[in-house]
Motif scaffolding. Structure first.
Motif, PDB file in Angstrom:
ATOM      1  N   SER A 149       0.561  -1.155  -0.058  1.00 23.52           N
ATOM      2  CA  SER A 149       0.026   0.318   0.258  1.00 23.52           C
ATOM      3  C   SER A 149       0.801   1.369   0.051  1.00 23.52           C
ATOM      4  O   SER A 149       0.305   2.083  -0.558  1.00 23.52           O
ATOM      5  CB  SER A 149      -0.766  -0.131   1.362  1.00 23.52           C
ATOM      6  OG  SER A 149      -1.759  -0.721   1.059  1.00 23.52           O
ATOM      7  N   ASP A 268       1.884  -3.613  -9.426  1.00 22.91           N
ATOM      8  CA  ASP A 268       1.385  -4.218  -8.407  1.00 22.91           C
ATOM      9  C   ASP A 268       1.712  -5.679  -8.069  1.00 22.91           C
ATOM     10  O   ASP A 268       0.948  -6.495  -8.462  1.00 22.91           O
ATOM     11  CB  ASP A 268       0.561  -4.080  -7.347  1.00 22.91           C
ATOM     12  CG  ASP A 268      -0.197  -4.688  -6.399  1.00 22.91           C
ATOM     13  OD1 ASP A 268       0.037  -5.611  -5.602  1.00 22.91           O
ATOM     14  OD2 ASP A 268      -1.212  -4.375  -5.687  1.00 22.91           O
ATOM     15  N   LYS A 301       4.359 -11.294   2.772  1.00 23.03           N
ATOM     16  CA  LYS A 301       3.399 -12.396   2.443  1.00 23.03           C
ATOM     17  C   LYS A 301       3.890 -13.527   1.183  1.00 23.03           C
ATOM     18  O   LYS A 301       3.911 -14.659   2.597  1.00 23.03           O
ATOM     19  CB  LYS A 301       2.699 -11.652   1.469  1.00 23.03           C
ATOM     20  CG  LYS A 301       1.821 -10.847   1.522  1.00 23.03           C
ATOM     21  CD  LYS A 301       0.455 -10.389   0.300  1.00 23.03           C
ATOM     22  CE  LYS A 301      -0.413  -8.862   0.476  1.00 23.03           C
ATOM     23  NZ  LYS A 301      -1.201  -8.085   0.242  1.00 23.03           N
TER      24      LYS A 301
HETATM   25  C1  LIG Z   1      -2.187  -7.131   0.287  1.00 21.19           C
HETATM   26  C2  LIG Z   1      -2.183  -6.921  -1.550  1.00 21.19           C
HETATM   27  C3  LIG Z   1      -1.732  -5.490  -1.855  1.00 21.19           C
HETATM   28  C4  LIG Z   1      -1.421  -4.501  -0.088  1.00 21.19           C
HETATM   29  O1  LIG Z   1      -0.655  -4.787  -0.284  1.00 21.19           O
HETATM   30  P1  LIG Z   1      -0.182  -4.530   1.807  1.00 21.19           P
HETATM   31  O2  LIG Z   1       1.359  -5.102   1.999  1.00 21.19           O
HETATM   32  O3  LIG Z   1      -0.931  -5.392   2.603  1.00 21.19           O
HETATM   33  O4  LIG Z   1      -0.522  -2.943   1.729  1.00 21.19           O
HETATM   34  C5  LIG Z   1      -1.832  -5.136  -2.454  1.00 21.19           C
HETATM   35  N1  LIG Z   1      -2.083  -5.504  -3.558  1.00 21.19           N
HETATM   36  C6  LIG Z   1      -2.027  -7.084  -3.752  1.00 21.19           C
HETATM   37  C7  LIG Z   1      -2.640  -7.681  -5.080  1.00 21.19           C
HETATM   38  C8  LIG Z   1      -1.978  -7.734  -2.450  1.00 21.19           C
HETATM   39  O5  LIG Z   1      -2.519  -8.856  -2.666  1.00 21.19           O
END
Ligand SMILES: *Cc1c(COP(=O)(O)O)cnc(C)c1O
Length: 481
Positions: A149, A268, A301
């Motif tokens: 984010s 992203d 993640k």
């Molecule tokens: C989780 C996620 C985000 C946001 O990321 P954060 O680390 O929670 O701020 C943006 N894009 C995708 C595809 C995500 O899975």
């Protein structure tokens, strides 16, 4: 004999502190090594109430008391994402190395906004490693942030400066009309960033998607229509791993369009960027990622590193710096000493004071390397494929989207009308969470609220997948009776 009391906030007896800390470390290791025995559980009301803070501190005079409180009232009540059958949202699982590196980081208490000290060089090493993994050129720059984010805000601010010139920092955007482009399934982190930058989310054009990501012809048509109407298209956002379905845009094709249209190309890749470390065919999903002007991704993640840590990588260091550098005289650099070590990270992002996020990432990479982490990522994709296979074999269950990477979205009983399916899937998700069996989250697919598993969990084994689908089948039978 009373021990001499220190004047500050340090423990009055380091020996007592040491033994309390050792015991707590043991409790943490016990917890982590037995993660499979500890699913998510609701926090009992008396525990929640116990978190309220009194006026007076309990004091480090009795470090054993504070350690016991942490062990008994805090440690057991996590999100549950350390458990092997936690598949909700997109949650990393944490690593044992995190325990070691966080301990060292807390001890050093380094401020990584700048200056010349070890943690800065660790962060540079982490960014350089990732730059190479992602195929960004030498000289690209980056900064570790809270997550994707924040990384998106940083990247799009650099993109906006390219479109409007550095003057936008002094004068603001005025009446100039910028537009950006992303697929329908893009994460709302993009929308938030666009809002924060004062561009307005109606100017983030959502492009329809097919199974191969955003529709390239629709993208080109929307850009043309916007130019015609007097807008200034400035950025296109490609998604590497959509949050709902783990879908990938054709990043190479978007890079071509961005080049033709003179748009900033942002990716992203919150979790999906890490398919760069995976085996075929998953690695190929993120082909073209190295052509982006900027990339936002997370270590917390699919790199399994403890929260929080994300990365903003920017192809052109000058553009990155131009968007953020602003040091008042009290922060001026010197050639040597603590005020050396230029460039400083405060010139590459929003924060001045920054914690040491790099060390836990560095420790994970040091311990496992690209190969070990890549193996876990590939295995997660295999588990998603295994889940899909079991869903297809189970009577009544149905996959609601193709499984391309680590996400599996399905309905428990396709024979019911859509509304009843939604109610059933929602009820199953809640029931299996509360029973401590499995954590699925839910998402909308084909008009139905579905069960959704995002497998970014290095503790998940094949038998966990079998167990989970059997639990869904059982819950479905019970609902029918
Ligand atoms: C989780 C996620 C985000 C946001 O990321 P954060 O680390 O929670 O701020 C943006 N894009 C995708 C595809 C995500 O899975």
């Amino acid at each position: 004999m009373t021990s001499e009391r220190p004047t500050g906030l340090d423990p009055s007896d380091w020996q007592e502190f040491r033994s309390a800390a050792h015991e707590l470390l043991d409790a943490c290791i016990d917890r982590l090594s037995a993660a499979a025995d500890h699913p998510w559980q609701p926090v009992p009301e008396e525990v929640r109430e116990g978190y309220a803070l009194p006026e007076a501190g309990a004091g480090l005079d009795d470090p054993a008391r504070l350690a016991a409180e942490l062990r008994d009232t805090v440690l057991p009540h996590g999100t549950g994402n350390t458990h092997p059958r936690f598949f909700g949202w997109v949650h990393g699982t944490g690593l044992a190395e995190g325990l070691l590196s966080e301990m060292v980081a807390a001890t050093m208490n380094a401020n990584c906004g700048g200056r010349d000290h070890g943690s800065i060089y660790v962060e540079r090493a982490v960014i350089d490693w990732t730059r190479r993994v992602m195929g960004f050129p030498e000289g690209a720059s980056g900064i570790l942030v809270t997550g994707t984010s924040q990384a998106t805000v940083i990247a799009l601010q650099a993109a906006r400066l390219r479109a409007l010139g550095a003057d936008v920092r002094a004068k603001g955007q005025g009446g100039r009309w910028l537009t950006a482009y992303a697929g329908d399934g893009a994460h709302n982190a993009a929308r938030k960033a666009i809002e924060l930058l004062g561009i307005g989310h109606e100017n983030l054009r959502r492009i329809p998607e097919g199974e191969n990501g955003l529709d390239l012809d629709a993208l080109k048509a929307q850009i043309a229509a916007d130019r015609e109407a007097g807008a200034l298209p400035f950025a296109v956002i490609g998604t590497a791993g959509s949050v709902d379905f783990g879908r990938f845009d054709d990043l190479d094709a978007i890079a071509d369009i961005a080049a033709d249209e003179h748009l900033w190309f942002h990716v992203d890749g919150a979790f999906g960027a890490w398919t760069r470390l995976a085996d075929a065919p998953w690695r190929g999903l993120s082909d073209g990622i190295g052509r982006a002007d900027s990339l936002a991704c997370d270590f917390h993640k699919w790199m399994y590193v403890p929260y929080d840590c994300g990365l903003c990588l920017i192809r052109n260091e000058d553009e990155h710096r131009a968007a953020f550098a602003a040091r008042p005289s009290y922060l001026a650099a010197l050639d040597t000493g603590l005020a050396g070590g230029d460039p400083w990270y405060c010139d590459y992002g929003i924060d001045l004071s920054r914690g040491n996020r790099a060390l836990k990432v560095w420790a994970a990479i040091r311990a496992h390397g690209a190969e070990g982490l890549g193996r876990a990522i590939s295995d997660n994709c295999r588990r998603a494929a295994q889940m899909a296979e079991l869903v297809e074999q189970a009577p009544g269950m149905k996959l609601m989207a193709p499984v391309v990477s680590n996400l599996c979205v399905f309905t428990a009983d396709e024979t019911l009308p859509p509304e009843a399916q939604s109610a059933l899937n929602g009820a199953i998700a809640q029931k299996l969470q509360l029973s401590g069996d499995v954590v699925f989250s839910t998402t909308l697919a084909q008009g139905v609220t579905c069960l959704r598993a995002a497998i970014t969990n290095h503790r998940t084994r094949p038998e966990d997948i079998t167990h989970s689908i059997a639990a869904v089948a059982r819950a479905t039978r019970e609902a029918r009776e």
